[in-house]
Design a protein around this motif. Structure first.
Motif, PDB file in Angstrom:
ATOM      1  N   CYS A  25       0.920  -1.160   0.064  1.00 41.72           N
ATOM      2  CA  CYS A  25      -0.186  -0.199   0.284  1.00 41.72           C
ATOM      3  C   CYS A  25       0.825   1.408   0.410  1.00 41.72           C
ATOM      4  CB  CYS A  25      -0.988   0.078   1.576  1.00 41.72           C
ATOM      5  SG  CYS A  25      -2.418  -1.828   1.314  1.00 41.72           S
ATOM      6  N   GLY A  26       1.889   0.952   0.970  1.00 34.10           N
ATOM      7  CA  GLY A  26       2.820   1.992   0.852  1.00 34.10           C
ATOM      8  C   GLY A  26       3.971   2.915  -0.485  1.00 34.10           C
ATOM      9  N   GLU A  27       4.014   1.871  -1.675  1.00 38.23           N
ATOM     10  CA  GLU A  27       4.272   1.438  -3.199  1.00 38.23           C
ATOM     11  C   GLU A  27       3.235   2.298  -3.704  1.00 38.23           C
ATOM     12  OE1 GLU A  27       7.632  -1.234  -2.993  1.00 38.23           O
ATOM     13  OE2 GLU A  27       5.427  -2.213  -3.086  1.00 38.23           O
ATOM     14  N   VAL A  28       2.166   1.763  -4.092  1.00 35.90           N
ATOM     15  CA  VAL A  28       1.284   2.808  -4.157  1.00 35.90           C
ATOM     16  C   VAL A  28       0.425   3.667  -3.786  1.00 35.90           C
ATOM     17  CG1 VAL A  28      -1.526   2.469  -4.500  1.00 35.90           C
ATOM     18  CG2 VAL A  28       0.085   0.423  -4.182  1.00 35.90           C
ATOM     19  N   PHE A  29       0.551   4.080  -2.588  1.00 31.46           N
ATOM     20  CA  PHE A  29       0.406   5.585  -2.496  1.00 31.46           C
ATOM     21  C   PHE A  29       0.890   6.429  -3.040  1.00 31.46           C
ATOM     22  CE2 PHE A  29       0.585   8.984   1.119  1.00 31.46           C
ATOM     23  CZ  PHE A  29      -1.107   9.618   0.745  1.00 31.46           C
ATOM     24  N   ALA A  30       3.018   6.561  -2.738  1.00 28.08           N
ATOM     25  CA  ALA A  30       3.760   6.983  -3.604  1.00 28.08           C
ATOM     26  C   ALA A  30       3.384   7.398  -4.881  1.00 28.08           C
ATOM     27  CB  ALA A  30       5.117   6.331  -3.388  1.00 28.08           C
ATOM     28  N   VAL A  31       2.413   7.062  -6.041  1.00 26.67           N
ATOM     29  CA  VAL A  31       2.534   7.082  -6.989  1.00 26.67           C
ATOM     30  C   VAL A  31       0.767   7.179  -7.213  1.00 26.67           C
ATOM     31  CG1 VAL A  31       4.486   5.670  -7.370  1.00 26.67           C
ATOM     32  CG2 VAL A  31       2.846   4.712  -7.912  1.00 26.67           C
ATOM     33  N   LEU A  32       0.706   7.162  -5.803  1.00 30.14           N
ATOM     34  CA  LEU A  32      -0.734   7.297  -6.378  1.00 30.14           C
ATOM     35  C   LEU A  32      -1.608   8.794  -7.122  1.00 30.14           C
ATOM     36  CD1 LEU A  32      -3.118   5.826  -5.644  1.00 30.14           C
ATOM     37  CD2 LEU A  32      -4.098   7.298  -3.524  1.00 30.14           C
ATOM     38  N   ASP A  33      -0.644   9.876  -6.630  1.00 28.32           N
ATOM     39  CA  ASP A  33      -0.589  11.524  -6.997  1.00 28.32           C
ATOM     40  C   ASP A  33      -0.886  11.148  -8.722  1.00 28.32           C
ATOM     41  OD1 ASP A  33       1.628  10.876  -6.500  1.00 28.32           O
ATOM     42  OD2 ASP A  33       2.076  12.786  -5.520  1.00 28.32           O
ATOM     43  N   GLN A  34       0.713  10.720  -8.810  1.00 30.58           N
ATOM     44  CA  GLN A  34       0.979  10.309 -10.658  1.00 30.58           C
ATOM     45  C   GLN A  34       0.163   9.923 -11.451  1.00 30.58           C
ATOM     46  OE1 GLN A  34       5.044   8.775  -9.679  1.00 30.58           O
ATOM     47  NE2 GLN A  34       5.189   9.515 -12.063  1.00 30.58           N
TER      48      GLN A  34
ATOM     49  N   SER B  76       3.907  15.055  -9.619  1.00 33.97           N
ATOM     50  CA  SER B  76       2.595  15.296 -10.036  1.00 33.97           C
ATOM     51  C   SER B  76       2.924  16.705  -9.321  1.00 33.97           C
ATOM     52  CB  SER B  76       1.619  14.534  -9.459  1.00 33.97           C
ATOM     53  OG  SER B  76       1.769  15.149  -8.041  1.00 33.97           O
ATOM     54  N   LYS B  77       1.222  17.816  -9.890  1.00 34.12           N
ATOM     55  CA  LYS B  77       1.320  18.440  -9.688  1.00 34.12           C
ATOM     56  C   LYS B  77       1.362  18.430  -8.098  1.00 34.12           C
ATOM     57  CE  LYS B  77      -2.144  21.853 -11.177  1.00 34.12           C
ATOM     58  NZ  LYS B  77      -3.179  22.550 -11.730  1.00 34.12           N
ATOM     59  N   PHE B  78       1.665  19.688  -7.506  1.00 36.52           N
ATOM     60  CA  PHE B  78       2.197  20.131  -5.782  1.00 36.52           C
ATOM     61  C   PHE B  78       0.977  19.815  -5.523  1.00 36.52           C
ATOM     62  CE2 PHE B  78       2.313  22.057  -1.705  1.00 36.52           C
ATOM     63  CZ  PHE B  78       3.886  21.396  -1.437  1.00 36.52           C
ATOM     64  N   THR B  79      -0.223  20.479  -5.722  1.00 35.36           N
ATOM     65  CA  THR B  79      -1.631  20.868  -5.363  1.00 35.36           C
ATOM     66  C   THR B  79      -2.196  19.156  -5.591  1.00 35.36           C
ATOM     67  OG1 THR B  79      -2.603  21.849  -7.132  1.00 35.36           O
ATOM     68  CG2 THR B  79      -2.171  22.662  -5.632  1.00 35.36           C
ATOM     69  N   THR B  80      -1.896  18.310  -5.963  1.00 34.21           N
ATOM     70  CA  THR B  80      -2.642  16.951  -6.066  1.00 34.21           C
ATOM     71  C   THR B  80      -2.204  16.608  -5.370  1.00 34.21           C
ATOM     72  OG1 THR B  80      -2.672  17.069  -9.243  1.00 34.21           O
ATOM     73  CG2 THR B  80      -2.816  14.958  -7.696  1.00 34.21           C
ATOM     74  N   TRP B  81      -0.956  16.537  -4.912  1.00 34.16           N
ATOM     75  CA  TRP B  81      -0.016  15.384  -4.319  1.00 34.16           C
ATOM     76  C   TRP B  81      -0.706  16.210  -2.460  1.00 34.16           C
ATOM     77  CZ3 TRP B  81       3.888  17.679  -0.370  1.00 34.16           C
ATOM     78  CH2 TRP B  81       4.409  16.670   0.305  1.00 34.16           C
ATOM     79  N   VAL B  82      -0.922  17.444  -2.488  1.00 35.91           N
ATOM     80  CA  VAL B  82      -1.216  17.367  -1.040  1.00 35.91           C
ATOM     81  C   VAL B  82      -2.548  17.361  -1.353  1.00 35.91           C
ATOM     82  CG1 VAL B  82      -2.212  19.743  -0.406  1.00 35.91           C
ATOM     83  CG2 VAL B  82      -0.113  19.890  -1.350  1.00 35.91           C
ATOM     84  N   HIS B  83      -3.795  17.246  -1.870  1.00 36.45           N
ATOM     85  CA  HIS B  83      -5.175  16.705  -1.799  1.00 36.45           C
ATOM     86  C   HIS B  83      -5.074  14.717  -1.501  1.00 36.45           C
ATOM     87  CE1 HIS B  83      -7.627  20.337  -3.908  1.00 36.45           C
ATOM     88  NE2 HIS B  83      -6.700  20.143  -4.847  1.00 36.45           N
ATOM     89  N   LYS B  84      -4.044  13.780  -2.593  1.00 38.48           N
ATOM     90  CA  LYS B  84      -3.682  12.854  -2.090  1.00 38.48           C
ATOM     91  C   LYS B  84      -3.516  12.775  -0.689  1.00 38.48           C
ATOM     92  CE  LYS B  84       0.502  10.720  -3.053  1.00 38.48           C
ATOM     93  NZ  LYS B  84       1.892  10.229  -2.993  1.00 38.48           N
ATOM     94  N   ILE B  85      -2.677  13.400   0.201  1.00 37.91           N
ATOM     95  CA  ILE B  85      -2.194  13.307   1.551  1.00 37.91           C
ATOM     96  C   ILE B  85      -3.644  13.435   2.490  1.00 37.91           C
ATOM     97  CG2 ILE B  85      -1.053  14.529   3.347  1.00 37.91           C
ATOM     98  CD1 ILE B  85       1.466  15.184   1.309  1.00 37.91           C
ATOM     99  N   ALA B  86      -4.556  15.162   1.728  1.00 39.81           N
ATOM    100  CA  ALA B  86      -5.439  15.295   2.784  1.00 39.81           C
ATOM    101  C   ALA B  86      -6.629  13.856   2.405  1.00 39.81           C
ATOM    102  CB  ALA B  86      -6.298  16.038   2.018  1.00 39.81           C
TER     103      ALA B  86
END
Ligand SMILES: [Zn+2]
Lengths: 77, 212
Positions: A25-34, B76-86
């Protein structure tokens, strides 16, 4: 009993999709935004993100997080 | 609200001062704008929990962002990264609240005498189930009991049958989500190789269970 059949069917499906090498899950989270941005952009993710796709197919928690992020990106970008 | 590039976001947030405060305030607004969509499957903005949860998530997200700024790789876009964390923070909190009163033992144990295998070990054959299905279920139950550890069975029952989130199962086992995923992955691999050894393909099993 119908319940047992459903459970076993679900279990066998998961076993069938199981691969020797999977991301955790951590490895997936690391690239989830991308990954989610690529999906929104309509890119072909099948090769680059094959392991992510496989994980999301098996892991409900990560799938929920992906779907939540996808809704955000689809609505406000 | 000013548009920032990824580099500007990171630069503005990197050091205390006016630029950082402006960036944090803009970022907070961006997080708050995303949350109704992120949470749409869980809560509507009219839910009494919504406002307090959003405030809490926004605050925790900003802290996490500042803490892990150097791990942002710009893929990714910085804001996408932030949304992911949220999203992660929000769902973790919702899952925790939703499952707060559920104990793992209660969930995975059935009536006394039936043992901790619960549904994976016991079933009553109903009239609608053909003998072939019943035999297959019994066979799979035997495979499960022979191949998996108690912990693997418990994790499998909690996550797959009861839909308990992995983080919640992991916390109750004194573990974490990654380790639990690996435990379940290992369980699936064991079942897979056992069925392969027996020459039993998933298609064979499914054929027995398909209606008609
Ligand atoms: Zn996962």
């Amino acid at each position: 009993m119908g319940e047992s059949v459903d459970i076993m069917r679900q279990l066998v499906k998961m076993v069938a999709r199981t691969q020797q090498r999977e991301l955790d899950c951590g490895e997936v989270f690391a690239v989830l935004d991308q990954y989610t941005e690529a999906i929104v952009a309509g890119e072909d993710v099948s090769a680059e993100f094959a392991l992510v796709i496989q994980h999301l197919d098996l892991c409900r928690d990560c799938l929920e997080e992906y779907e939540a992020l996808l809704s955000v990106l689809q609505k406000i970008h | 609200m000013s548009e920032r590039t990824n580099k500007q976001w990171v630069a503005d947030l990197s050091a205390p001062g006016e630029a950082q405060e402006d960036a944090l305030s803009d970022l907070r607004a961006i997080i708050m704008r995303g949350l109704p969509y992120a949470l749409s499957k869980w809560l509507t903005p009219s839910d009494p929990q919504f406002d307090s949860l959003s405030e809490e998530v926004a605050q925790d997200t900003l802290l996490r962002v500042l803490d892990s700024l150097q791990t942002f790789e710009g893929r990714s876009k910085f804001t996408t990264w932030v949304h992911k964390i949220a999203v992660r923070i929000a769902l973790t909190e919702l899952r925790r609240k939703r499952w707060r009163d559920v104990s793992l033992d209660e969930l995975t144990e059935r009536a006394p005498g039936e043992g901790p295998l619960g549904i994976l070990a016991t079933h009553e054959a109903g009239p609608e189930v053909v003998a072939e299905q019943s035999d297959m279920i019994e066979h799979l139950q035997r495979v499960i009991s022979e191949e998996l550890t108690e912990k693997q069975r418990q994790a499998l029952i909690a996550t797959q049958i009861h839909g308990m989130p992995m983080e919640e199962v992991a916390r109750r086992m004194g573990s974490n989500r990654n380790a639990l995923y690996k435990l379940l992955h290992d369980a699936r691999l064991r079942l897979k190789s056992r069925l392969e050894e027996e020459g039993l393909s998933p298609e064979d099993v499914m054929a027995v269970f398909e209606p008609g």
